[in-house]
Design an enzyme around this catalytic site. Structure first.
Site, PDB file in Angstrom:
ATOM      1  N   LYS A  43       0.832  -1.203   0.000  1.00  0.00           N
ATOM      2  CA  LYS A  43       0.000   0.000   0.000  1.00  0.00           C
ATOM      3  C   LYS A  43       0.865   1.250   0.000  1.00  0.00           C
ATOM      4  CE  LYS A  43      -3.695  -0.627   2.403  1.00  0.00           C
ATOM      5  NZ  LYS A  43      -4.287  -0.907   3.729  1.00  0.00           N
ATOM      6  N   MET A 122      -5.952  -6.903   8.348  1.00  0.00           N
ATOM      7  CA  MET A 122      -5.544  -5.966   9.387  1.00  0.00           C
ATOM      8  C   MET A 122      -6.367  -4.699   9.252  1.00  0.00           C
ATOM      9  SD  MET A 122      -1.577  -6.653   9.794  1.00  0.00           S
ATOM     10  CE  MET A 122      -1.296  -6.472   8.073  1.00  0.00           C
ATOM     11  N   ARG A 355      -3.157  -1.558  -6.595  1.00  0.00           N
ATOM     12  CA  ARG A 355      -2.281  -2.733  -6.506  1.00  0.00           C
ATOM     13  C   ARG A 355      -2.657  -3.682  -7.631  1.00  0.00           C
ATOM     14  NH1 ARG A 355      -5.312  -4.732  -1.080  1.00  0.00           N
ATOM     15  NH2 ARG A 355      -7.319  -5.085  -2.039  1.00  0.00           N
ATOM     16  N   ARG A 637       3.466 -50.167 -10.903  1.00  0.00           N
ATOM     17  CA  ARG A 637       4.066 -50.603  -9.645  1.00  0.00           C
ATOM     18  C   ARG A 637       3.486 -51.951  -9.231  1.00  0.00           C
ATOM     19  NH1 ARG A 637       2.965 -47.060  -4.412  1.00  0.00           N
ATOM     20  NH2 ARG A 637       0.899 -47.978  -4.654  1.00  0.00           N
ATOM     21  N   THR A 794       7.715 -39.900  -2.873  1.00  0.00           N
ATOM     22  CA  THR A 794       8.026 -38.901  -1.841  1.00  0.00           C
ATOM     23  C   THR A 794       7.051 -38.925  -0.670  1.00  0.00           C
ATOM     24  OG1 THR A 794       6.917 -37.286  -3.229  1.00  0.00           O
ATOM     25  CG2 THR A 794       9.312 -37.341  -3.319  1.00  0.00           C
TER      26      THR A 794
HETATM   27  P1  ADP Z   1      -7.526  -2.477   3.438  1.00  0.00           P
HETATM   28  O1  ADP Z   1      -6.124  -2.827   3.390  1.00  0.00           O
HETATM   29  O2  ADP Z   1      -8.340  -3.376   4.313  1.00  0.00           O
HETATM   30  O3  ADP Z   1      -8.131  -2.231   2.100  1.00  0.00           O
HETATM   31  P2  ADP Z   1      -7.284   0.368   3.714  1.00  0.00           P
HETATM   32  O4  ADP Z   1      -6.160   0.899   4.489  1.00  0.00           O
HETATM   33  O5  ADP Z   1      -7.155   0.404   2.243  1.00  0.00           O
HETATM   34  O6  ADP Z   1      -7.618  -1.092   4.225  1.00  0.00           O
HETATM   35  O7  ADP Z   1      -8.530   1.171   4.199  1.00  0.00           O
HETATM   36  C1  ADP Z   1      -9.824   0.765   3.980  1.00  0.00           C
HETATM   37  C2  ADP Z   1     -10.610   1.883   3.392  1.00  0.00           C
HETATM   38  O8  ADP Z   1     -10.516   3.020   4.204  1.00  0.00           O
HETATM   39  C3  ADP Z   1     -10.132   2.347   2.050  1.00  0.00           C
HETATM   40  O9  ADP Z   1     -10.698   1.635   1.023  1.00  0.00           O
HETATM   41  C4  ADP Z   1     -10.597   3.765   2.004  1.00  0.00           C
HETATM   42  O10 ADP Z   1     -11.904   3.795   1.466  1.00  0.00           O
HETATM   43  C5  ADP Z   1     -10.632   4.180   3.412  1.00  0.00           C
HETATM   44  N1  ADP Z   1      -9.543   5.097   3.688  1.00  0.00           N
HETATM   45  C6  ADP Z   1      -8.286   4.831   4.075  1.00  0.00           C
HETATM   46  N2  ADP Z   1      -7.557   5.930   4.204  1.00  0.00           N
HETATM   47  C7  ADP Z   1      -8.372   6.949   3.895  1.00  0.00           C
HETATM   48  C8  ADP Z   1      -8.212   8.363   3.833  1.00  0.00           C
HETATM   49  N3  ADP Z   1      -7.046   8.934   4.110  1.00  0.00           N
HETATM   50  N4  ADP Z   1      -9.268   9.083   3.465  1.00  0.00           N
HETATM   51  C9  ADP Z   1     -10.451   8.501   3.177  1.00  0.00           C
HETATM   52  N5  ADP Z   1     -10.665   7.190   3.220  1.00  0.00           N
HETATM   53  C10 ADP Z   1      -9.638   6.420   3.570  1.00  0.00           C
HETATM   54 MG    MG Z   2       5.059 -46.135  -1.130  1.00  0.00          MG
HETATM   55 MG    MG Z   3      -7.634  -1.025   0.812  1.00  0.00          MG
END
Ligand code: ADP
Ligand code: MG
Ligand code: MG
Length: 910
Positions: A43, A122, A355, A637, A794
């Protein structure tokens, strides 16, 4: 300028701390870039790269993964706090705001982000910096108290859940209670007053649960949130995900702190996610979902059903065009399909994440082929764009519908393709229980929506069905990764998880009832349909494999026992049969009787008589195999398992005899059963896997080997006489010494020559062995004097090297995986450091004696990509796997060859 006038402080810092902990992004440029995933996480690297490209990204900074590792080790360097404060100041200056302070308070999100994306694993905290005072300021500033209070209640809930460990359910309970009282359906309909009530209740809850007030100081919030992200790397969900996906526990996560933009400001704001191509099919079509007046996870959590992105084109054409342009650029830049997140604040677009998108196997192949055609990537790159295991998707079952009366109960989203037919359960725990107890044949997990807590249940289910959520919901993303069928957001279903009940179309389905899912169309079908294995003649797949096959050096064979398997094997591209287990032929109904007579025989004469009855049956089986494999090699076999496997269980016999004695003491059946029991008891072994089995059978009862060889060779002669071209490899199992090998090889060659003389026809045949005992590996140079080929078994080799019974490993495997003693189940992925070394050594020793020794492996590892790559590296000739793993093995072998070519390495032997 001389060395002497360099800024002293900076020089000192550079000397004492070589690590840069915090990387800023914003104001048009970033400290980091897209290649720094190790340091910044996926990210963070993406945010840096997008910033550098001049895209609209809210500014912020990334605390790198080393900090998380330090946190895990329990010693966070003081430089981290110092750098973090400096970065925050820089951010405040850039924005002209102060974190949670002043008349225009800065709010930030605190987001985790590891090198490998771990969807939903997370937690992100939004609106950090808000407190009792700032929320009022924000309300006044925006003239939108609903927005301000909504943001604050979200913060308390997320912070409470993630940082303070207050159960999420308790927040939801309060929230739903007030929603019900206010009689509103959607979150955004709550009035400012209602939201204030929620906030008050939330704060009470936090105090109750933690004994402390919700932290009001913005900097406290920040530090606590950061540490919580570090901790979340270690939560059970994250660990489970890493274990399933073989991600290193020590990678750690980065923490991104980013200025908030608000999708919940009103009807002119919103938030969404999307893909530059369809992640289910690979079709080159812009694909996504969004919600207006929403924030963060609202879209993916499935709370509200989002709108398709095409709606945005009508509602906000300018923003839509901008989004298309940006994501199009991102795709060209990364040269791969992108999965992106965005927020619209008051009509202005912001990019929050990009990504490389996760996709099904079908989509992976389609995208790879399209991108080669579009000139974005080369054919060689395309080969790496598909994970070998993903090709399994082409072989996933489809429902058999012809001639069936189909009752479609509901139609949801085709979230992950394939079909699943099974018995329903309503909680992940039930799924795990039913699986462990073996109560249900196949399990369908039915949920309102799935959450990361469900991951263990999803693992054991054959299919997932949800009533809420979209194509990017948790259920959809995770099942696509698992290659499992999923129908998501089937809104007509009423799922009551507490009652364990599913209501639809006036019908009630309960725990254990059967349903059928079609993840390719999204249909939920009543009852238990049959499934059909997919045909691997998909034109995209055929084209892709035509790029793959010329690249690999390893030959790929299949394990197949019967002509039907052999046909599948050829269909899926097998270049021979690497393992035909002859005992499977004995279990058929018309044979097991003769087999038992043979085993029960007290003398050689009776035994030979029984074997004679089996001979024509085996011969016919082998002839069938040779015919379907044409001129490809077929390894057969000789009989391997302990004889008691063909007899009834001792306990069952005891019960039956007792029962007859009690009810019909004069039954003639008793006369049959008593000697059977006696023989079963005679054959009973403490340790059958180490007992009378493998070549020991053929040595103790040479007539068994003689009969089998006769069946094999006569079948080959017969097929050859009819114009066929069979290539037979006769394999002696469980050899541990040259003497054993010589004993059996002598019999095999004698019988073969005898038949050639009788029939006046010769066929090509080889005599070899399975290497599946450490002693065989250690003395491979001697064994190769008699053996013309080796096939590493194996499974048994792992069993005997580790001293682990593969049937009993489940008693302790979970603990071994949990404590990191095993990275993988060693029966699924070859233990390269131990068992693999035996394979490597035995191959070298064997070829020392016999330069043209043919070497391969059979066993589960033959279809495991990592193991296949290892086999390539150590110079084996082939791997053999189950027919359904063939595509996977072919691709893994090609990738191994390309990796070798690109690293300039030369393979060790050939
Ligand atoms: P994950 O890894 O679970 O996708 P993110 O860190 O991407 O979590 O955050 C989840 C959501 O939170 C994002 O899709 C976005 O919509 C929102 N978000 C994160 N940071 C911001 C921000 N700075 N402003 C507005 N929305 C945010
Ligand atoms: Mg065997
Ligand atoms: Mg996200």
């Amino acid at each position: 300028m001389t060395q002497g006038v360099v800024d002293q402080a900076a020089a000192q810092k550079a000397a004492s701390t070589t690590t840069q902990y915090v990387y800023f992004f914003g104001g048009g440029k970033a400290d980091g870039n897209g290649r720094m995933k190790d340091v910044l996480g996926g990210k963070g690297a993406g945010l840096a790269e997008m910033t550098n490209a001049g895209l609209p990204v809210p500014p912020g900074f990334t605390i790198q993964t080393e900090a998380c590792r330090e946190y895990m080790r329990g010693k966070l360097s003081p430089a981290i706090n110092a750098e973090m404060h400096a970065a925050l100041e820089r951010l405040e200056k850039l924005q002209g705001q102060k974190l949670g302070l002043g008349d225009n308070p800065l709010l930030v999100s605190v987001r985790s982000g590891a090198k490998f994306s771990m969807p939903g694993m997370m937690d992100t905290i939004l609106n950090l910096g808000l407190n009792d005072k700032a929320v009022e300021t924000l309300a006044k500033l925006t003239g939108n108290p609903r927005f301000a209070y909504d943001s604050y209640r979200r913060l308390i809930q997320m912070f409470g859940d993630v940082v303070l460990d207050v159960p999420k359910k308790k927040f939801e309970h309060i929230f739903d209670g007030i929603k019900a009282k206010e009689k509103v359906k959607f979150d955004y309909e709550l009035s400012p007053v209602a939201l204030q009530k929620i906030i008050a209740e939330y704060k009470k809850l936090v105090k109750q649960e933690t004994g402390k007030d919700f932290p009001q100081a913005p900097l406290d919030q920040l530090v606590q949130a950061r540490d919580a992200v570090f901790r979340s790397w270690q939560n059970e969900r994250a660990k489970t995900y890493r274990r399933i996906n073989h991600i290193d526990d020590w990678l750690g996560t980065a923490v991104n702190v980013q200025a908030m933009v608000y999708g919940n400001l009103g009807e002119n704001s919103g938030t969404g996610v999307g893909f530059t191509r369809n992640p289910a099919t690979g079709e080159h079509a812009f694909f996504g979902e969004y919600l207006m007046n929403a924030q963060g996870e609202d879209v993916v959590s499935g709370v509200r059903t989002p709108l398709p992105i095409s709606e945005l084109e009508r509602a906000m054409p300018i923003v839509y065009e901008q989004l298309r342009t940006i994501t199009g650029k991102l795709e060209k830049h990364y040269r791969d399909m992108q999965d992106f997140e965005f927020t619209i604040q008051d009509g202005k677009l912001y990019m929050l994440q990009t990504r490389n998108g996760k996709r099904t196997g079908l989509a992976a192949v389609r995208v790879a082929i399209d991108m080669v055609r579009e000139g974005l990537i080369t054919q060689e790159e395309a080969i790496f764009r598909v994970e070998p295991n993903q090709l399994y998707d082409f072989l996933v079952p489809r429902l058999v519908e012809k001639g069936e009366k189909i009752e479609v109960l509901a139609t949801g989203l085709p979230a992950s393709p394939g079909a699943a037919v099974g018995q329903i359960v309503f909680t992940a725990e039930d799924a795990v229980k039913a699986h462990a107890a073996g109560t249900f044949k196949t399990i369908i997990l039915v949920r309102g929506e799935t959450t990361p807590e469900d991951i263990a249940g999803m693992e054991v289910a054959a299919g997932i069905l949800t009533s809420r959520g979209g194509m990017t919901s948790h259920a959809a993303v995770v099942t696509r990764g698992m290659g499992k069928c999923c129908v998501a957001g089937a809104g007509d279903l009423k799922v009551d998880e507490a009652k364990r009940e599913l209501r639809v179309k006036g019908k009630v389905f309960k725990h254990g009832d059967w349903i059928s899912l079609d993840g390719t169309t999204g249909r939920v079908i009543n009852g238990r349909l049959k499934t059909l294995d997919a045909q691997p003649d998909d034109p995209d797949l055929v084209k892709f494999m035509s790029w793959v096959d010329p690249v690999r050096r390893l030959k790929i064979r299949a394990n197949a026992d019967i002509p039907r398997d052999a046909k599948n094997a050829r269909l899926f591209g097998a270049e021979g049969i690497g393992l035909c287990r002859t005992e499977h032929m004995f279990f058929a109904e018309d044979r097991i009787e003769h087999m038992r007579t043979m085993i029960l025989a007290q003398d050689e004469k009776t035994r030979r008589a029984a074997l004679k009855k089996l001979l024509p049956m085996q011969r016919a089986d082998f002839a069938g195999l040779f015919k379907s494999m044409e001129s490809l090699p077929v390894t057969i076999r000789l009989l391997d398992p302990p004889l008691h496997e063909f007899l009834p269980k001792r306990e069952d016999l005891l019960v039956e005899i007792q029962h007859l004695q009690d009810t019909k003491p004069r039954s003639p059946k008793l006369k049959e059963l008593r000697p059977l029991l006696a023989r079963v008891e005679e054959l009973h072994e403490q340790n059958p896997m180490l007992g009378l089995r493998g070549c020991r059978l053929g040595i103790a009862f040479p007539e068994i080997t003689e009969m089998q060889v006769r069946a094999i060779i006569e079948a080959a002669v017969q097929v050859k006489s009819k114009g066929g071209d069979p290539h037979v490899e006769i394999m002696v199992p469980l050899v541990g010494s040259i003497e054993e090998m010589r004993n059996q090889a002598t019999i095999i060659r004698r019988v073969a020559e005898q038949i050639f003389e009788e029939k006046g026809v010769k066929v090509d045949y080889m005599v070899g062995t399975m290497i599946e005992l450490p002693r065989a590996a250690l003395t491979a140079d001697q064994i190769a004097e008699e053996a013309e080929f080796f096939s590493f078994g194996t499974n048994d080799l792992t069993q005997t090297t580790y001293g682990i019974s593969r049937d009993d490993i489940n008693n302790f495997l979970p603990a071994y995986l949990k404590y990191g003693i095993f990275k993988h189940d060693p029966f699924a992925t070859l233990d390269q450091a131990g068992v693999g070394q035996l394979v490597k050594m035995a191959t070298a020793k064997g070829r020392n004696t016999r330069a043209n020794l043919k070497v391969g492996i059979c066993g589960e590892h033959g279809g495991d990509p990592e193991s296949v790559k290892f086999c390539h590296k150590i110079g084996l000739n082939y791997v053999s796997c189950s027919p359904f793993r063939l595509l996977t093995a072919r691709l893994a072998a090609a990738q191994a060859a390309l990796e070798e070519k690109n690293s300039g390495a030369v393979h060790t032997t050939s």
